[in-house]
Structures are given as structure tokens and as C-alpha cells.
Design an enzyme around this catalytic site. Structure first.
Site, PDB file in Angstrom:
ATOM      1  N   GLN A  13       6.827   2.587   0.329  1.00 33.26           N
ATOM      2  CA  GLN A  13       6.378   3.933   0.619  1.00 33.26           C
ATOM      3  C   GLN A  13       5.862   4.667  -0.764  1.00 33.26           C
ATOM      4  O   GLN A  13       5.072   5.793  -0.652  1.00 33.26           O
ATOM      5  CB  GLN A  13       7.224   4.963   1.461  1.00 33.26           C
ATOM      6  N   HIS A  49       1.543   3.647   1.674  1.00 33.10           N
ATOM      7  CA  HIS A  49       1.260   5.037   1.430  1.00 33.10           C
ATOM      8  C   HIS A  49       0.058   5.067   0.462  1.00 33.10           C
ATOM      9  O   HIS A  49      -0.490   6.366  -0.109  1.00 33.10           O
ATOM     10  CB  HIS A  49       2.148   6.204   1.444  1.00 33.10           C
ATOM     11  N   CYS A  67     -17.781  11.354  -7.178  1.00 32.02           N
ATOM     12  CA  CYS A  67     -18.234   9.896  -7.217  1.00 32.02           C
ATOM     13  C   CYS A  67     -19.452   9.856  -7.966  1.00 32.02           C
ATOM     14  O   CYS A  67     -20.521  10.676  -7.753  1.00 32.02           O
ATOM     15  CB  CYS A  67     -18.413   9.546  -5.668  1.00 32.02           C
ATOM     16  N   THR A 115      15.085   5.272   0.967  1.00 29.00           N
ATOM     17  CA  THR A 115      14.297   6.145   1.711  1.00 29.00           C
ATOM     18  C   THR A 115      15.134   6.842   2.588  1.00 29.00           C
ATOM     19  O   THR A 115      16.169   6.406   3.184  1.00 29.00           O
ATOM     20  CB  THR A 115      13.449   5.251   2.350  1.00 29.00           C
TER      21      THR A 115
HETATM   22  P1  OAD Z   1      12.444  11.117   0.494  1.00 30.63           P
HETATM   23  O1  OAD Z   1      12.381  12.056  -0.721  1.00 30.63           O
HETATM   24  O2  OAD Z   1      12.176  11.523   1.831  1.00 30.63           O
HETATM   25  O3  OAD Z   1      14.059  10.346   0.529  1.00 30.63           O
HETATM   26  C1  OAD Z   1      14.510   9.831  -0.699  1.00 30.63           C
HETATM   27  C2  OAD Z   1      15.972   8.995  -0.428  1.00 30.63           C
HETATM   28  O4  OAD Z   1      16.178   8.732  -1.593  1.00 30.63           O
HETATM   29  C3  OAD Z   1      16.925  10.021   0.062  1.00 30.63           C
HETATM   30  O5  OAD Z   1      17.483   9.620   1.334  1.00 30.63           O
HETATM   31  C4  OAD Z   1      17.833  10.065  -0.947  1.00 30.63           C
HETATM   32  O6  OAD Z   1      19.266  10.028  -0.525  1.00 30.63           O
HETATM   33  C5  OAD Z   1      17.677   8.671  -1.722  1.00 30.63           C
HETATM   34  N1  OAD Z   1      17.965   8.732  -3.048  1.00 30.63           N
HETATM   35  C6  OAD Z   1      18.075   9.560  -4.019  1.00 30.63           C
HETATM   36  N2  OAD Z   1      18.298   9.090  -5.284  1.00 30.63           N
HETATM   37  C7  OAD Z   1      18.474   7.629  -5.110  1.00 30.63           C
HETATM   38  C8  OAD Z   1      18.923   6.568  -5.934  1.00 30.63           C
HETATM   39  N3  OAD Z   1      19.129   6.890  -7.549  1.00 30.63           N
HETATM   40  N4  OAD Z   1      19.052   5.420  -5.596  1.00 30.63           N
HETATM   41  C9  OAD Z   1      19.019   5.392  -4.221  1.00 30.63           C
HETATM   42  N5  OAD Z   1      18.496   6.266  -3.354  1.00 30.63           N
HETATM   43  C10 OAD Z   1      18.433   7.438  -3.623  1.00 30.63           C
HETATM   44  O7  OAD Z   1      11.498   9.980   0.161  1.00 30.63           O
HETATM   45  P2  OAD Z   1      10.878   8.689   1.200  1.00 30.63           P
HETATM   46  O8  OAD Z   1      11.726   8.324   2.149  1.00 30.63           O
HETATM   47  O9  OAD Z   1      10.327   7.792   0.352  1.00 30.63           O
HETATM   48  O10 OAD Z   1       4.690  10.061   2.028  1.00 30.63           O
HETATM   49  O11 OAD Z   1       9.793   9.829   1.789  1.00 30.63           O
HETATM   50  C11 OAD Z   1       8.803   8.940   2.713  1.00 30.63           C
HETATM   51  C12 OAD Z   1       7.710   9.677   2.593  1.00 30.63           C
HETATM   52  O12 OAD Z   1       7.532  11.078   2.796  1.00 30.63           O
HETATM   53  C13 OAD Z   1       6.945   9.452   1.092  1.00 30.63           C
HETATM   54  O13 OAD Z   1       6.293   8.206   0.922  1.00 30.63           O
HETATM   55  C14 OAD Z   1       5.921  10.465   1.264  1.00 30.63           C
HETATM   56  C15 OAD Z   1       6.679  11.691   1.790  1.00 30.63           C
HETATM   57  O14 OAD Z   1       6.243  12.792   2.301  1.00 30.63           O
HETATM   58  C16 OAD Z   1       3.567  10.501   1.922  1.00 30.63           C
HETATM   59  O15 OAD Z   1       3.442  11.226   0.891  1.00 30.63           O
HETATM   60  C17 OAD Z   1       2.684  10.013   2.945  1.00 30.63           C
END
Ligand code: OAD
Length: 240
Positions: A95, A113, A140, A181
Site C-alpha cells: 500500500q 496505491h 504536462c 498495516t
Molecule cells: P497506517 O498508518 O494506517 O498504519 C500503520 C501500521 O503500522 C499501524 O498498524 C502500526 O501499528 C504499524 N507500525 C508502526 N510502526 C511499525 C513498525 N516499526 N513495524 C511494523 N509495524 C509498524 O498505514 P497503512 O495501513 O499503510 O492510503 O495505511 C493504509 C493506507 O491509508 C495508506 O496506503 C494510505 C492511507 O490513507 C492512501 O494514501 C490511498
């Protein structure tokens, strides 16, 4: 789990989110220091905002480019890339838009994404790949329309062939490892369910529990670099 190391599996899918890059210094979206705490996506990360004020939206994305350009892949990205060189087949379904998996050397990457370093003309649809630098030319060259980051903003549809390819890779995998995530953004958050249906081994790496945690057989509660190291080394205690 009977099989104990990454290299014992033949088709692995790593499903990654912002936590994968957190130890590289890339801010996550939610939680402490999360981007959406400081920046309102309705002003900076949706098509309506872009139509209203493309320069403000670009200012935000160039700020993000500047941040990410200073970050390098971490040990976790490297372990994922290395397992791709060893294992029969590894697909990274991410993502993340930061491009760090590619920098680490992963080759099969499905960016659900989009990519912060690619632009798409909002008028004629042509695309251009940039280096890891801020973008100065915002119009562009062909039609004069606005370039926009080729990423999925709130309210945008995902690129369907990419989503289909992710589903196909997951349906065929024997190990599915989710890393960092929060599992709250759809349709990406549906994907672990395909791994369950496929009968793949399922591992969640995240310091915190998530709404998808119950779909996983093994929960590695800690940072990505440390947990991936343990998984790669086949830590006996961990996988017993
Ligand atoms: P989030 O910011 O929602 O979640 C990040 C996750 O990483 C959380 O569950 C944390 O607990 C975990 N985390 C933090 N530090 C960590 C580490 N060192 N090791 C492992 N895990 C850790 O990010 P995403 O789930 O990627 O979309 O968010 C999904 C989407 O929401 C993104 O792609 C973006 C956002 O809006 C778009 O921009 C379309």
C-alpha cells in the site's frame, strides 16, 4: 507452524503498509506522528482538493517527496528483497507509495496505491516516472494540463489490473506475511481474506493488534525489522 523459515515456502506474498517503512523514517498515516493527524486529506489528498487548488496539493506532495527522498530502505525491506532472490516466487503487494521496496531490490512489486515518484496528466492521462526529487514542472508538456501524483487519493479507484494481480498472487501463495498495516483501508484490507481462503500460512507483523488480526495464525508483535529478522532466521521458539 510446521515450516519454519521464509525460504521453506515456495510462493510468498508480503503485504505491506506504512509500518514497513516506519523504521526508515517515513511517517505512518495513523497513530502517533501520523500524516493524517497533521494534514487534512480533504485539503491535500483527494481529487476535489486538487481541482480546487492544485498548487496546495503539490506543495503537500513535494513536502512528502522531500521527506521520503531522505529515507533509505531498512533491514526489513532488504530481507523481503533477499527472500525474493532465494525463494521460488515472491510478490510484494504494497500500500506504500514510497518506492522503498524497489530501492531495496525487490522485483515483483504491486503498488496498490500508486507511486509518489510517478505523475499522471490530469487531462490527457499520460504518465511520467520521476527520480527521487521534488517536482518543479507542474504542467504536462504535451497538453498543458496539470500533472498530478499517480497515487490513489481518498475517493479514487484502485488500478484494477494491479488489484487483480494482487488477488491472483495471494490465491496462489503458501505464505502470506502482512507487515505494518492498520488494516482499515479498503479494498486493500480485504486481501488477507483471500490468503485465508487459499489456505496459506498467515503471519501478521505489527506492534499492535489490528481489526484483521484474527485472520492470522501467527502474530509477531514488534517492529518490522526485528520480526522479519526472526522470521528469516527461522527462530525456533517463535515458530514452535
Ligand atoms: P497506517 O498508518 O494506517 O498504519 C500503520 C501500521 O503500522 C499501524 O498498524 C502500526 O501499528 C504499524 N507500525 C508502526 N510502526 C511499525 C513498525 N516499526 N513495524 C511494523 N509495524 C509498524 O498505514 P497503512 O495501513 O499503510 O492510503 O495505511 C493504509 C493506507 O491509508 C495508506 O496506503 C494510505 C492511507 O490513507 C492512501 O494514501 C490511498
Amino acid at each position: 507452524m510446521s515450516t519454519s523459515r521464509l525460504r521453506d515456502f515456495s510462493r510468498i506474498v508480503f503485504f505491506t503498509g506504512a509500518g514497513m517503512s516506519a523504521e526508515s523514517g517515513v511517517p505512518t498515516y495513523r497513530g502517533a506522528g501520523g500524516i493524517w493527524k497533521e494534514y487534512d486529506y480533504r485539503r491535500y489528498a483527494c481529487q476535489e482538493a486538487f481541482v480546487r487548488d492544485p498548487e496546495a496539493v503539490w506543495e503537500f506532495h513535494n513536502y512528502r517527496r522531500g521527506l521520503v527522498a531522505r529515507c533509505a530502505p531498512n533491514l526489513g525491506h532488504q530481507i523481503v528483497a533477499r527472500s525474493g532472490r532465494r525463494s521460488a516466487r515472491v510478490t510484494v503487494v504494497t500500500q506504500n507509495i514510497d518506492g522503498l521496496h524497489a530501492l531495496a531490490g525487490s522485483s515483483e512489486i504491486l503498488e496498490l496505491h500508486g507511486n509518489l515518484w510517478r505523475v499522471r496528466c490530469d487531462t490527457c492521462g499520460v504518465k511520467q516516472q520521476d527520480g527521487h526529487v521534488v517536482r518543479e514542472v507542474l504542467r504536462c508538456d504535451g497538453c498543458g494540463g496539470w500533472w498530478r501524483p499517480d497515487i490513489v487519493w481518498f475517493g479514487d479507484y484502485l488500478h484494477e489490473p494491479t488489484l487483480d494481480a494482487a488477488q491472483a498472487a495471494i490465491a496462489a501463495c503458501d505464505l502470506f506475511v502482512s507487515i505494518g498495516t492498520s488494516a482499515v483501508v479498503y479494498p486493500a484490507a480485504y486481501l488477507p481474506e483471500y490468503a485465508r481462503k487459499a489456505g496459506a500460512r498467515r503471519v501478521e507483523i505489527n506492534p499492535d493488534e489490528t481489526p484483521a488480526s484474527e485472520l492470522y495464525e501467527l502474530h509477531l508483535r514488534g517492529p518490522a525489522t526485528e520480526m522479519l529478522t526472526r522470521l528469516a532466521d527461522g527462530d525456533a521458539e517463535l515458530l514452535a
